[in-house]
Structures are given as C-alpha cells and as structure tokens.
Design a protein around this motif. Structure first.
Motif, PDB file in Angstrom:
ATOM      1  N   GLY A  47       0.804  -1.211   0.000  1.00 28.20           N
ATOM      2  CA  GLY A  47       0.000   0.000   0.000  1.00 28.20           C
ATOM      3  C   GLY A  47       0.834   1.257   0.000  1.00 28.20           C
ATOM      4  O   GLY A  47       2.050   1.222   0.182  1.00 28.20           O
ATOM      5  N   HIS A  50      -8.249  -1.848  -7.025  1.00 29.32           N
ATOM      6  CA  HIS A  50      -7.300  -2.549  -7.903  1.00 29.32           C
ATOM      7  C   HIS A  50      -6.943  -3.929  -7.325  1.00 29.32           C
ATOM      8  O   HIS A  50      -7.236  -4.213  -6.157  1.00 29.32           O
ATOM      9  N   ASN A  92      -5.813  -4.720  -3.847  1.00 31.27           N
ATOM     10  CA  ASN A  92      -6.749  -4.530  -2.750  1.00 31.27           C
ATOM     11  C   ASN A  92      -7.721  -5.703  -2.623  1.00 31.27           C
ATOM     12  O   ASN A  92      -8.774  -5.593  -2.001  1.00 31.27           O
ATOM     13  N   ASP A 142      -9.194  -1.901   2.753  1.00 28.17           N
ATOM     14  CA  ASP A 142      -8.919  -0.725   1.923  1.00 28.17           C
ATOM     15  C   ASP A 142     -10.142  -0.282   1.104  1.00 28.17           C
ATOM     16  O   ASP A 142     -10.078  -0.186  -0.118  1.00 28.17           O
TER      17      ASP A 142
HETATM   18 MG   LIG Z   1      -4.313  -0.787  -0.659  1.00 31.47          MG
END
Ligand SMILES: [Mg+2]
Ligand SMILES: Nc1ncnc2c1ncn2[C@@H]1O[C@H](COP(=O)(O)OP(=O)(O)O)[C@@H](O)[C@H]1O
Length: 418
Positions: free
Chosen positions: A176, A312, A315, A332
């Motif tokens: 992330g 995406h 995630n 997320d």
């Molecule tokens: Mg993420």
C-alpha cells in the motif's frame, strides 16, 4: 542449498499452526540473454520431504522439484512480491538506506518480518528466530509523528540521523501507499493507518466507517477501531494473517489479486485486471468456490455503490490459514466523490461494458459468479439498500458532518442505476 550473493536469497515460511519458520526454498534473480531480469525459484529438498509442506503459491509455485522461472514483474514471482514492500515501505527503506532506488532483492531482504503472509527472506540457510517485539499501541503517537514527518519530507537524508533510525519502527513490509505502521496489543497485531496532512477528509474515520458499512451489508471484513492520539485519529485494522498464541504469532499465507491474475501494475497486463478473471481463478483455488464467488460479487456491488475506484487487484487477496485457500476479508475500502454523475469506472472490468460501475453492467456476468439472474438481482438490491444507509453509519463512526457532506457524492451515484 547454498546462497552465494545478494542476487540470491533463501525463502522462509511459517507453516500452518506454527510460530517459527522453516526454509522453503531459494530465490535467485539474474538476467536472460536479452539482459532482462529473470527470477528462479526452487524448493529445497528437505522442504519437499516435509509432510507438512505447503506451496507458496497454489498455482504458480506448486510443490515440486522443478526450477520455476519468471520474467514477469522484474523477475519477482507474484507471491514473493506480495510479501515485499510497496510504495510506502519502499520509501521507508530508501530513506533508511540513504539511497533512492534499491534492487528488488534489497527491498525483499531489508524489510522486517511484519510482512503480509507467511514468508520471510534472508541470506542464511537457516531462518532467524521470529522477532517477538512489536511496537505497542502505546507507541502510536511517536509513530504518527514519524509517519507525518516522512510524508512532509522532513526527515533528513542522513542514514545516521536518529529520526531515520527510528523510521524502521514503522515497519516497512506491508503493501500500500498510505502511511502506516504495525502495532500489537493483548488481542494481536494491527495495521495502524494514519491520516495525511493533505487529506481532504478524515480518511481514517471514513475507512473505519466503510468497513462497518460493508459488514452491515453482509461482507466479511477485517475488524477495526479508531484510537485518537495527540488529537489525531489513527485507524487500527486487525491483521487477519496473524493470530496471537502463547508461543508467538501464527501466520497465514497470502497472495494478492494481482498475483492470482498473473498481472502487475504496468499497462501491458491491464487487460487482466478483471473481476470475471479473478472469480474464475478464485473458483479454481478456493476451498469454498460458491461462497467466495458470491462474496466477491457483493464486494463489486459495494465498491460501485460507494465509488471505491481504488479497488485494484492488490486490494483483493486470497488467504490460507491452514491448507485451504479462501478469499480474504475485505480491506482498503475508500469512497471517492467523483464529479461525474452518470459514469464512473471501477479499477477492474466488472461486466460486458468493461469497468463501468453500473448495476446492469455488473449483472451482465452473473453466471461467472455462480449466481442465477434472480440471485444476482437480489444481491444488487440488498447492497443498494445497505449502502443507502451510509450517512447514519459514518456519523455513528464519528465522521464529522462536514466530512460526511464532502464524501456524500460517492454514495449510490445516479449512474449506478442507468
Ligand atoms: Mg491498498
Ligand atoms: N487486515 C489485514 N490483515 C492483513 N493484511 C492486510 C490487512 N489489511 C491490508 N492488508 C495488506 O496490507 C496492504 C496494505 O493495506 P491497505 O489497507 O491496502 O493500505 P493502502 O491504503 O496504503 O493501500 C494490503 O495490500 C494487504 O496486502
């Protein structure tokens, strides 16, 4: 097995139910005749002889004596890349090393053992003992200050500076891009996500509220709570890949959606960023294909209804606590109050019309999710009704009225029903 140089390393794994790791194999990064990076992975003989051995990746790195090769992702196998740092962690490591760009192998080797999943990396054939000391939730204020200084680019470019030394306390291996750290308390291990000074709203509270809203909509999510330190909100998300036991932490294997799709962040593999492809892979890998396919369908509807356009493939993840793989809890989840009222795109294809975050589009591929038309229709209606209650949920989670108004445009946008 030997490891000669820093273009090779050993890969360790914590087997299901264990708290210490064993050596699974050896990873080598070299180049092919064209000079492009090529990665090779081979399982160690003693690992293959271990009756409890499990594969690192259920598709790409099945248990066998073969030497696996890849030229994708600069030679780093997806399952290994998932265990390495991402934008945020790379930034911490680079600062610490005092150099802007390190090799892919350095990023793997320099990150500590708080990484997602069950893997570890090192240069010695025997794995090191697990590190038992984590930051405590009591350290959050210091961690928040450090993360803030890094975001504001206020940390000196001097590896010897005390602030730079402290940076590694943040933990660097979780993926992330947002500022984060790893902390522990009596219940287990948590990801602490911090606000940034340039955020347009209190991201931590809003993300906490989205996790709660998703749960109210019947989606399985990570547990979360907010702690306020020094007047700032910090989101604590319980790690679903770690379980605290008397002897230490057990670890679950984890692979991202990106790995499952054999894709990466580059444009070339973008056509593979697709929920339809993801569900097909999920149906092959999951021990509960029907349940997981249905759950993924719920998440697509939820993402479209909260305009989570950051959905995406990294995630999404699959997780294996024991031998079996399942879709991981959702994480997320971020609403985006996009300007357009009639057309918004998710990050991945979700139907015949590509990425269009729209009910008819999502319904067009219902059969791939093992749902008949009526079942799929029912889920869309249920999710729409659930997300419509967003305002009460965000306010109950302490999101201010001003912030709630700022994000209002994200929810159940008109184009969803066009
Ligand atoms: Mg993420
Ligand atoms: N609850 C969790 N347990 C274990 N791993 C998680 C959890 N939540 C997120 N992750 C992992 O950490 C990575 C970063 O978390 P994420 O919330 O996506 O941060 P960012 O907002 O910076 O993208 C994810 O890509 C996933 O691999």
């Amino acid at each position: 097995m030997t490891s000669k140089s820093e273009s090779e390393c050993f890969v360790y794994i914590t087997l299901p139910g264990n708290v210490a790791s064993v050596t699974a194999g050896r990873f080598e990064l070299g180049s092919n005749r064209a000079g492009d990076p090529i990665g090779r992975f081979v399982y160690g003989r003693s690992y293959l002889e271990n009756p409890r051995a499990v594969p690192i990746d259920p598709v790409e790195l099945k248990l066998s004596g073969d030497t696996y090769e890849t030229v994708q992702r600069k030679g780093v196998f997806g399952a290994l890349r998932d265990a390495g740092p991402d934008f945020w962690g790379r930034r911490v490591i680079e600062k610490h090393a005092g150099k802007p760009m390190l090799s892919e192998m350095d990023y793997l080797l320099q990150s500590p053992d708080d990484r997602a999943g069950a893997l570890g990396f090192g240069l010695s054939q025997e794995p090191p003992s697990p590190r038992r000391v984590f930051n405590n939730t009591l350290d959050l204020e210091k961690l928040q200050t450090l993360a803030d200084a890094l975001v504001r680019d206020e940390i000196p470019n001097d590896p010897a500076a005390p602030q730079v030394q402290d940076l590694l306390l943040l933990g660097t291996s979780m993926g992330g891009a947002r500022p984060k750290a790893i902390v522990s308390d009596d219940d287990g291990l948590w990801i602490a996500k911090f606000n940034r000074h340039d955020d347009r709203w209190d991201n931590t509270r809003v993300e906490h509220a989205m996790l709660r809203l998703a749960r109210q909509c019947g989606i399985s999510t990570a547990e979360s709570r907010i702690e306020t330190v020094g007047g700032k909100d910090v989101l604590l998300i319980k790690r679903f890949d770690r379980e605290k036991t008397n002897g230490g932490y057990t670890r679950a294997r984890m692979i991202s959606g990106l790995t499952v799709l054999r894709a990466d962040e580059g444009v070339q593999t973008r056509p593979r960023w697709s929920y339809m492809l993801l569900v097909e892979e999920l149906r092959r890998i999951s021990a509960e294909p029907r349940k997981d396919a249905r759950e993924l369908f719920r998440r697509i509807c939820f993402n479209a209804l909260i305009s989570n356009i950051d959905d995406h493939p990294r995630n999404h993840a699959l997780i294996a606590k024991e031998d079996d793989w399942r879709l991981s809890p959702a994480y997320d989840l971020t609403p985006a109050p996009v300007v357009s009222q009639d057309h918004r795109d998710l990050a991945m294809d979700c139907g015949d019309l590509g990425r269009f975050a729209n009910a008819s589009n999502i319904l067009s591929q219902h059969a791939r999710f093992l749902l008949n038309k009526d079942e799929a229709d029912g889920i869309v209606k249920e999710m729409r009704a659930g997300v419509s209650k967003w305002y009460d949920t965000v306010r109950a989670c302490g999101v201010s009225q001003t912030d709630a108004e700022t994000i209002r445009g994200a929810f159940v946008y008109p184009g969803f029903d066009l």
